[in-house]
Design an enzyme around this catalytic site. Structure first.
Site, mmCIF file in Angstrom:
data_model
loop_
_atom_site.group_PDB
_atom_site.id
_atom_site.type_symbol
_atom_site.label_atom_id
_atom_site.label_comp_id
_atom_site.label_asym_id
_atom_site.label_seq_id
_atom_site.Cartn_x
_atom_site.Cartn_y
_atom_site.Cartn_z
ATOM 1 N N ASP A 116 55.322 63.332 37.401
ATOM 2 C CA ASP A 116 56.205 62.230 37.024
ATOM 3 C C ASP A 116 55.832 61.783 35.611
ATOM 4 O OD1 ASP A 116 57.469 59.694 36.716
ATOM 5 O OD2 ASP A 116 57.495 59.442 38.889
ATOM 6 N N ASP A 146 48.646 66.418 47.030
ATOM 7 C CA ASP A 146 49.857 65.591 47.003
ATOM 8 C C ASP A 146 49.731 64.554 48.110
ATOM 9 O OD1 ASP A 146 52.794 64.752 47.088
ATOM 10 O OD2 ASP A 146 52.882 66.348 45.597
ATOM 11 N N GLU A 187 45.639 72.253 42.076
ATOM 12 C CA GLU A 187 46.922 71.856 41.489
ATOM 13 C C GLU A 187 47.218 70.425 41.896
ATOM 14 O OE1 GLU A 187 51.723 72.767 41.383
ATOM 15 O OE2 GLU A 187 50.505 73.666 42.973
#
Length: 220
Positions: A121, A72, A47
């Site tokens: 985003d 991330d 992910e």
């Protein structure tokens, strides 16, 4: 930096399900996720922009016969998912702290079975197109990392980003668009995700935003 963040960063350093700069595994993990991190040969699902890791951990709870990696750059966000997985004894979940632009430095050709792009985003300005995680630049990076027949899933609340992505995918001869919807929770795929939602998805849904979703495969 706040004391809370310092504590979280320290726990990330100590938690074996967080792969980040400063750990020896950070330099050697490419091509070795199954052997080194998970000690099994189960499929690897990644992910991107996982945030707090709700979706990564949620998938790990449901599919114990697969391995899940959330990616991330924000260590304080990754800490939440890492801590939850540790507390619950979910050993098929890990987190990679890096810029997504560096993804191909951490995964070998064909190492990923599925890829999730969840609420990234949108970078709405035209000049920021190359920063969108569904832009041609990123597609070219994802393609070799996926196994033959590997699936890419994309979810967003942002109509502009979804329409941009859909038009791009439909225009490419190397992409097989399996299906898409502008209203995920009224679609045939809504039960496939087992009710797992990210914090952002819950927030957008509560505001009445329709969730958009599509899935695709790269052609051989």
């Amino acid at each position: 930096m706040s004391r809370k963040k310092l504590v979280r960063f320290k726990e990330n350093e100590e938690n074996p399900n967080v792969i980040q700069d400063g750990k020896e595994i950070f330099e050697t993990i490419k091509g070795n996720w199954n052997e080194t991190q998970f000690q099994n040969e189960n499929p690897i699902v990644v992910e991107l922009a996982c945030g707090r890791g709700e979706f990564t951990v949620g998938l790990g709870r449901v599919f114990r016969d697969q391995n899940f990696i959330g990616v991330d750059i924000k260590g304080s966000r990754i800490w939440k998912g890492s801590s939850t997985a540790t507390a619950e004894g979910i050993h098929n979940v890990a987190f990679l702290r890096t810029q997504i632009e560096q993804l191909d430095k951490f995964f070998a050709t064909g190492e990923i079975s599925e890829l999730w792009i969840t609420f990234p985003d949108p970078f709405p300005r035209d000049g920021d197109e190359k920063r969108r995680l569904t832009s041609p630049r990123f597609l070219e990076m994802y393609k070799p990392l996926l196994k033959t027949g590997g699936t890419v899933h994309f979810k967003t609340d942002n109509t502009g980003l979804f329409d941009y992505s859909l038009e791009l995918f439909q225009s490419r001869e190397d992409i097989n668009l399996i299906g898409f919807t502008h209203d995920f929770y009224q679609s045939e795929w809504k039960d496939d995700h087992f009710g797992i939602q990210t914090r952002y998805e819950k927030m957008f849904s509560e505001k009445g935003e329709k969730i958009k979703y599509l899935k695709l495969q790269f052609k051989n």
